[in-house]
Design a protein around this motif. Structure first.
Motif: not given
Length: 160
Positions: A38, A40, A54-55, A78, A160
């Motif tokens: 993931r 940001t 948020d990817s 998203e 992250r």
């Protein structure tokens, strides 16, 4: 004098070869070596924060091929971030998509080079959406327009 290789050296050599094959099959990026699932993604126009997305991260060839086609929808903030090793001309299609998208192409300097609004399509003649990019961010259709995101805006990516 000849060097002798013990069992530990042979195991280490085999492990290295297996890792090399995995990295090649995964599109050149080993997911367990520093890559994250993931990110940001923050988009600014230089002065003002326009959006925080948020990817999911798609950094392997299989993930990039599937993209969001296995999703029914995205929440408001998203998206999916497609990661490539270098900047190049990229081409995306809306293969098997259940919902329309905005496709943002981002260069190696973190600037948006191109934004496409991509409706869903059926059939074999899919529209090809092109742009110069090291990263490509897909978000809900109309997201860029609603947030005032434009070509030239700055993108910051935090994995992250």
């Amino acid at each position: 004098m000849a060097l002798r290789r013990g069992p530990v050296a042979v195991v280490a050599l085999l492990a290295t070869l297996i890792l090399a094959v995995f990295v090649v099959q995964a599109g050149g990026i080993a997911h367990f070596v520093g890559s994250e699932d993931r990110a940001t993604v923050t988009i600014t126009d230089g002065d003002e924060e326009l959006a925080v997305v948020d990817s999911e991260v798609a950094d392997g060839s299989r993930e990039r091929y599937t993209g969001l086609s296995d999703h029914e929808s995205l929440a408001e903030d998203e998206g999916m971030l497609f990661v490539f090793e270098n900047e190049d001309e990229r081409s995306f299609v809306m293969r098997d998509m259940a919902f329309p998208l905005d496709i943002l192409f981002i260069d190696a300097d973190g600037r948006i080079t191109t934004i496409h609004e991509a409706p869903t399509e059926e059939g074999s003649d899919l529209t090809s959406y092109r742009g110069e990019a090291k990263w490509v961010l897909e978000v809900n259709y109309g997201y860029a327009d609603e947030r005032g995101i434009e070509e030239g805006d700055r993108v910051d990516i935090e994995y992250r």
